[in-house]
Design a protein around this motif. Structure first.
Motif, PDB file in Angstrom:
ATOM      1  N   VAL B  51       0.858  -1.189   0.000  1.00  0.00           N
ATOM      2  CA  VAL B  51       0.000   0.000   0.000  1.00  0.00           C
ATOM      3  C   VAL B  51       0.892   1.236   0.000  1.00  0.00           C
ATOM      4  O   VAL B  51       2.054   1.183   0.407  1.00  0.00           O
ATOM      5  CB  VAL B  51      -0.954   0.051   1.233  1.00  0.00           C
ATOM      6  CG1 VAL B  51      -2.013  -1.022   1.158  1.00  0.00           C
ATOM      7  CG2 VAL B  51      -0.191  -0.032   2.540  1.00  0.00           C
ATOM      8  N   TYR B  52       0.346   2.336  -0.483  1.00  0.00           N
ATOM      9  CA  TYR B  52       1.046   3.618  -0.431  1.00  0.00           C
ATOM     10  C   TYR B  52       0.464   4.446   0.701  1.00  0.00           C
ATOM     11  O   TYR B  52      -0.745   4.423   0.936  1.00  0.00           O
ATOM     12  CB  TYR B  52       0.908   4.365  -1.767  1.00  0.00           C
ATOM     13  CG  TYR B  52       1.770   3.749  -2.837  1.00  0.00           C
ATOM     14  CD1 TYR B  52       3.061   4.216  -3.071  1.00  0.00           C
ATOM     15  CD2 TYR B  52       1.311   2.662  -3.580  1.00  0.00           C
ATOM     16  CE1 TYR B  52       3.865   3.623  -4.020  1.00  0.00           C
ATOM     17  CE2 TYR B  52       2.109   2.064  -4.532  1.00  0.00           C
ATOM     18  CZ  TYR B  52       3.394   2.551  -4.753  1.00  0.00           C
ATOM     19  OH  TYR B  52       4.195   1.960  -5.686  1.00  0.00           O
ATOM     20  N   VAL B  53       1.328   5.124   1.390  1.00  0.00           N
ATOM     21  CA  VAL B  53       0.934   5.946   2.524  1.00  0.00           C
ATOM     22  C   VAL B  53       1.149   7.394   2.106  1.00  0.00           C
ATOM     23  O   VAL B  53       2.289   7.809   1.878  1.00  0.00           O
ATOM     24  CB  VAL B  53       1.782   5.593   3.761  1.00  0.00           C
ATOM     25  CG1 VAL B  53       1.303   6.363   4.964  1.00  0.00           C
ATOM     26  CG2 VAL B  53       1.715   4.091   4.031  1.00  0.00           C
ATOM     27  N   SER B  64       3.558  14.071   0.613  1.00  0.00           N
ATOM     28  CA  SER B  64       4.435  12.966   0.966  1.00  0.00           C
ATOM     29  C   SER B  64       3.772  11.675   0.522  1.00  0.00           C
ATOM     30  O   SER B  64       2.560  11.515   0.652  1.00  0.00           O
ATOM     31  CB  SER B  64       4.654  13.001   2.488  1.00  0.00           C
ATOM     32  OG  SER B  64       5.057  11.748   2.962  1.00  0.00           O
ATOM     33  N   CYS B  65       4.562  10.763  -0.068  1.00  0.00           N
ATOM     34  CA  CYS B  65       4.003   9.472  -0.499  1.00  0.00           C
ATOM     35  C   CYS B  65       5.100   8.412  -0.471  1.00  0.00           C
ATOM     36  O   CYS B  65       6.162   8.592  -1.071  1.00  0.00           O
ATOM     37  CB  CYS B  65       3.389   9.579  -1.907  1.00  0.00           C
ATOM     38  SG  CYS B  65       2.514   8.086  -2.419  1.00  0.00           S
ATOM     39  N   ASN B  66       4.848   7.327   0.255  1.00  0.00           N
ATOM     40  CA  ASN B  66       5.814   6.242   0.407  1.00  0.00           C
ATOM     41  C   ASN B  66       5.063   4.919   0.478  1.00  0.00           C
ATOM     42  O   ASN B  66       3.877   4.897   0.810  1.00  0.00           O
ATOM     43  CB  ASN B  66       6.607   6.408   1.707  1.00  0.00           C
ATOM     44  CG  ASN B  66       7.424   7.692   1.713  1.00  0.00           C
ATOM     45  OD1 ASN B  66       8.556   7.730   1.263  1.00  0.00           O
ATOM     46  ND2 ASN B  66       6.822   8.772   2.194  1.00  0.00           N
ATOM     47  N   PRO B  72      10.267   5.491  -1.147  1.00  0.00           N
ATOM     48  CA  PRO B  72       9.597   6.665  -1.723  1.00  0.00           C
ATOM     49  C   PRO B  72       8.808   6.287  -2.973  1.00  0.00           C
ATOM     50  O   PRO B  72       9.198   5.394  -3.725  1.00  0.00           O
ATOM     51  CB  PRO B  72      10.752   7.605  -2.059  1.00  0.00           C
ATOM     52  CG  PRO B  72      12.005   6.831  -1.923  1.00  0.00           C
ATOM     53  CD  PRO B  72      11.737   5.597  -1.147  1.00  0.00           C
ATOM     54  N   CYS B  73       7.684   6.998  -3.167  1.00  0.00           N
ATOM     55  CA  CYS B  73       6.844   6.749  -4.339  1.00  0.00           C
ATOM     56  C   CYS B  73       7.553   7.298  -5.575  1.00  0.00           C
ATOM     57  O   CYS B  73       7.995   8.448  -5.585  1.00  0.00           O
ATOM     58  CB  CYS B  73       5.498   7.423  -4.134  1.00  0.00           C
ATOM     59  SG  CYS B  73       4.517   7.588  -5.624  1.00  0.00           S
ATOM     60  N   GLY B  74       7.664   6.480  -6.617  1.00  0.00           N
ATOM     61  CA  GLY B  74       8.323   6.907  -7.845  1.00  0.00           C
ATOM     62  C   GLY B  74       7.574   8.030  -8.532  1.00  0.00           C
ATOM     63  O   GLY B  74       8.177   8.924  -9.129  1.00  0.00           O
ATOM     64  N   ALA B  82       1.684  16.177  -7.529  1.00  0.00           N
ATOM     65  CA  ALA B  82       0.978  15.082  -6.871  1.00  0.00           C
ATOM     66  C   ALA B  82       1.006  13.830  -7.735  1.00  0.00           C
ATOM     67  O   ALA B  82       0.696  13.876  -8.915  1.00  0.00           O
ATOM     68  CB  ALA B  82      -0.466  15.493  -6.599  1.00  0.00           C
ATOM     69  N   CYS B  83       1.388  12.708  -7.101  1.00  0.00           N
ATOM     70  CA  CYS B  83       1.341  11.422  -7.805  1.00  0.00           C
ATOM     71  C   CYS B  83      -0.109  10.946  -7.858  1.00  0.00           C
ATOM     72  O   CYS B  83      -0.990  11.529  -7.238  1.00  0.00           O
ATOM     73  CB  CYS B  83       2.195  10.406  -7.054  1.00  0.00           C
ATOM     74  SG  CYS B  83       1.650  10.204  -5.348  1.00  0.00           S
ATOM     75  N   LYS B  84      -0.351   9.826  -8.535  1.00  0.00           N
ATOM     76  CA  LYS B  84      -1.737   9.345  -8.669  1.00  0.00           C
ATOM     77  C   LYS B  84      -2.314   8.902  -7.326  1.00  0.00           C
ATOM     78  O   LYS B  84      -3.520   8.949  -7.110  1.00  0.00           O
ATOM     79  CB  LYS B  84      -1.818   8.219  -9.707  1.00  0.00           C
ATOM     80  CG  LYS B  84      -1.014   6.993  -9.353  1.00  0.00           C
ATOM     81  CD  LYS B  84      -1.148   5.914 -10.425  1.00  0.00           C
ATOM     82  CE  LYS B  84      -0.348   4.691 -10.009  1.00  0.00           C
ATOM     83  NZ  LYS B  84      -0.389   3.605 -10.983  1.00  0.00           N
ATOM     84  N   HIS B  85      -1.434   8.516  -6.384  1.00  0.00           N
ATOM     85  CA  HIS B  85      -1.930   8.099  -5.058  1.00  0.00           C
ATOM     86  C   HIS B  85      -2.505   9.295  -4.305  1.00  0.00           C
ATOM     87  O   HIS B  85      -3.568   9.215  -3.699  1.00  0.00           O
ATOM     88  CB  HIS B  85      -0.799   7.445  -4.252  1.00  0.00           C
ATOM     89  CG  HIS B  85      -0.063   6.389  -5.014  1.00  0.00           C
ATOM     90  ND1 HIS B  85       1.255   6.522  -5.394  1.00  0.00           N
ATOM     91  CD2 HIS B  85      -0.491   5.205  -5.517  1.00  0.00           C
ATOM     92  CE1 HIS B  85       1.624   5.463  -6.084  1.00  0.00           C
ATOM     93  NE2 HIS B  85       0.577   4.652  -6.178  1.00  0.00           N
ATOM     94  N   ILE B  86      -1.755  10.409  -4.359  1.00  0.00           N
ATOM     95  CA  ILE B  86      -2.235  11.609  -3.666  1.00  0.00           C
ATOM     96  C   ILE B  86      -3.503  12.138  -4.331  1.00  0.00           C
ATOM     97  O   ILE B  86      -4.449  12.552  -3.648  1.00  0.00           O
ATOM     98  CB  ILE B  86      -1.115  12.670  -3.600  1.00  0.00           C
ATOM     99  CG1 ILE B  86      -0.045  12.208  -2.601  1.00  0.00           C
ATOM    100  CG2 ILE B  86      -1.677  14.035  -3.184  1.00  0.00           C
ATOM    101  CD1 ILE B  86       1.191  13.073  -2.543  1.00  0.00           C
TER     102      ILE B  86
HETATM  103 ZN    ZN Z   1       2.436   8.105  -4.687  1.00  0.00          ZN
END
Ligand code: ZN
Lengths: 464, 165
Positions: B51-53, B64-66, B72-74, B82-86
């Motif tokens: 999972v991504y946090v 922040s995304c890890n 770290p999130c690529g 912002a990555c797609k998770h954020i």
């Molecule tokens: Zn991410």
């Protein structure tokens, strides 16, 4: 039950209309203290100091006189200790207890009901260190005041709550603090909030502090054997708890007593609405009683002097269905009401089952005669059941709870109504085994997967 | 008898937190507004164990995304895009809490009908994965607590949520 005769309805109307003597003065004292808690005991100006001195003066001649006067003096001098705070909380609880008694007596009298007297019970086992953490957070809150609550202070209860949740004997305090802290977190920083729920947070703070004392009374339950007849189900919830509380009559031999019996589960905020019932899957007989209005035979189930029958599936056997409206019409008037535990006396805890019939319903409420329109508490019509404000407003009979929150209102638990020329009956607890109505059932199925998703995640991540 | 409402300040049952709106949890099982951040957990599209946090700070809008293993999130790559998770986290938070509450918490000026994402200034922020992940584990632990049949009189102050209207 409201006697259907004209006289009985008018007696209730009178009782709901008249404010008991001294109620306004009592609330003036409570509001003085609540205002001080809103702004923080560390920052009392002259006016708020005066309000606390009035509070102390009001207790002169009472058993609390010395403790309240001494504590107010010390707090005004700048020393705020647990001992001073519990005296304030005790004073506030005593005032609201008196208001509760006056309100309850007027309604009991109008309804012609008999209420049992209180039997003293011994103290429960102490939880020492667990309670110290809770007291310390509540002390910081009182010093800062609601207006001074920031993210950090709101979050500071987390450790205490986790420790209390781990001890089943402390569930009551844990559930309260978790709900209270959740509201403060959502509202932080409170200084920027337009309106502060002053009465509510002072209530929750006071209850939290009382429950955080060593030597809190135990339940004092004794076994009973008899038949339970459901009146209705009330649902309670905050982000991490869901409770179904049945109001019912228990017949034991010749005696009929009004009781409550409850089942509660921990949950998370994303589990809400009808799917919250899934968290109570471990109580199939309770759910059958709620959904199908089945009577339940209980054997040696524990009943507290405050009227709480401790639900135990292993001591319960489901019987035939029984219409709650019939139960209320035939049996409620003659039932003995439970005593109220001394520390639970508070106007907001009043929830007296009544059957109202023959009123004129409108958006303003139920016109019950005598010039009284009884407000309907629409905020207490839950999404987890089939009742809607529209059905309630079209109703002609209502099984509900009389409540007081600044005024009297009725919280409907079940109604009979004419909708599109058809007679419909709806009960709050009816969806205990899932909604019957197709659209709601579909929504529940989608929302219900939330429970499965989280359980799957918990299985994968928690046990690593 | 008056049928006027009682002032909010004088009601024991005054509603404080708006009811949570139901949403599907598969993609973003956990969202919270806490500790001055919008934070949560986003499922990985490719690996069921991962999972991504992700988090966004209030005010600064620090991102922040890890992963839960603290890599770290690529997609974020230390930057402030912002990555797609954020993006998923913010969108699901709006579903759950409503745009207004998320915007107020993050101190984001959202135009009428606009989304929170488009109103974020975005900068990079320190890694908060450990705190957020333990918050998620605490959240999940509620589902493991035993049910209770003891009286909980204080729940009279907490009526079950009405329908979101
Ligand atoms: Zn991410």
């Amino acid at each position: 039950m409201v006697p259907r005769g004209r006289g009985g309805a008018l007696m209730l109307a009178d009782a709901l209309h008249a404010a008991p003597d001294g109620l306004a003065e009592t609330f003036t004292l409570v509001e003085g203290l609540d205002d001080a808690l809103t702004h923080g005991l560390a920052r009392l100006d002259e006016e708020r100091a005066g309000a606390l001195e009035d509070l102390a003066a009001a207790f002169s001649g009472s058993p609390l006189a010395d403790r309240v006067a001494d504590s107010v003096g010390k707090i005004l001098a700048g020393t705020v200790t647990d001992e001073h705070l519990i005296a304030l909380a005790g004073a506030r609880a005593a005032l609201l207890g008196a208001a509760h008694d006056a309100l309850l007596i007027s309604v009991d009298t109008a309804l012609g009901r008999t209420r049992a007297g209180w039997t003293a019970v011994p103290a429960a086992a102490d939880a020492g260190h667990l309670l110290a953490g809770s007291r310390s957070w509540l002390r910081e809150l009182a010093i800062a005041g609601w207006r001074g609550v920031d993210h950090e202070l709101a979050a500071a209860a987390a450790q205490s709550v986790q420790a209390l949740l781990a001890d089943p004997a402390q569930r009551r305090l844990a559930v309260l603090l978790d709900g209270f802290a959740g509201e403060l977190r959502a509202a932080a920083p409170v200084a920027t909030l337009d309106r502060v729920p002053v009465r509510r947070w002072a209530d929750l703070w006071t209850r939290g502090l009382l429950l955080s004392q060593d030597g809190y009374p135990a339940s004092g339950a004794v076994p009973v054997t008899g038949r339970l007849l459901l009146l209705g189900v009330d649902l309670h919830e905050h982000p991490t708890v869901f409770q179904a509380q049945a109001h019912a009559l228990v017949e034991t031999g010749d005696e009929v007593r009004l009781v409550r019996t409850s089942v509660a589960a921990a949950k998370v905020d994303t589990i809400t609405g009808p799917s919250a019932w899934r968290m109570l899957a471990g109580f199939p007989i309770f759910r059958l009683m709620a959904a199908g209005h089945r009577t339940v035979d209980v054997e040696d189930a524990l009943l507290t002097p405050a009227g709480d029958l401790i639900w135990d599936e292993s001591r319960a056997t489901p019987g035939e269905a029984a219409d709650p409206f019939t139960t209320a019409r035939v049996r409620l008037a003659g039932a003995t009401l439970p005593a109220v535990a001394p520390l639970d006396r508070h106007p907001a805890a009043v929830a007296t089952p009544v059957l109202l019939e023959g009123y004129a319903a409108s958006e303003a409420g139920f016109d019950i005669g005598g010039g009284v329109v009884l407000a309907v508490d629409h905020d207490r019509v839950p999404a987890a059941g089939p009742l809607t404000p529209a059905i309630v407003d079209a109703s002609h009979a209502c099984l509900g709870l009389l409540r007081w929150d600044g005024r009297w209102s009725v919280q409907p638990l079940a109604v009979q109504a004419i909708v599109k020329k058809k007679q419909v009956t709806a009960h709050v607890g009816e969806w205990a085994n899932g909604p019957a109505e197709a659209k709601a059932a579909k929504a529940e199925a989608v929302a219900g997967t939330a429970v499965d998703v989280l359980r799957e995640r918990a299985g994968r991540l928690l046990r690593k | 008898m008056t049928t006027d409402g009682v002032a909010y300040e004088r009601r024991s049952a005054a509603p404080v937190v708006a009811p949570t709106r139901p949403r599907k949890l598969a993609k973003v099982p956990f969202v919270e507004l806490a500790e001055g951040r919008l934070q949560g957990v986003v499922s990985s599209g490719s690996d069921i164990e991962r999972v991504y946090v992700s988090s966004v700070t209030a005010g600064e809008h620090g991102l922040s995304c890890n992963t839960n293993n603290n890599r770290p999130c690529g997609g974020l790559s230390g930057g402030s895009w912002a990555c797609k998770h954020i993006q998923a986290l913010v969108a699901e938070a709006e579903l759950q809490y409503g745009t207004e509450r998320v915007a107020r918490y993050l101190k984001a000026e959202v135009a009428d009908g606009g989304s929170v994402m488009s109103a974020l200034r975005t900068t990079s922020a320190p890694n908060r994965a450990a705190e957020v992940f333990s918050s998620f584990l605490r959240h999940l632990a509620y589902l493991e607590l035993p049910a209770s049949t003891d009286p909980l009189p204080e729940l009279q102050w907490f009526p079950a949520a009405g329908a979101v209207r």
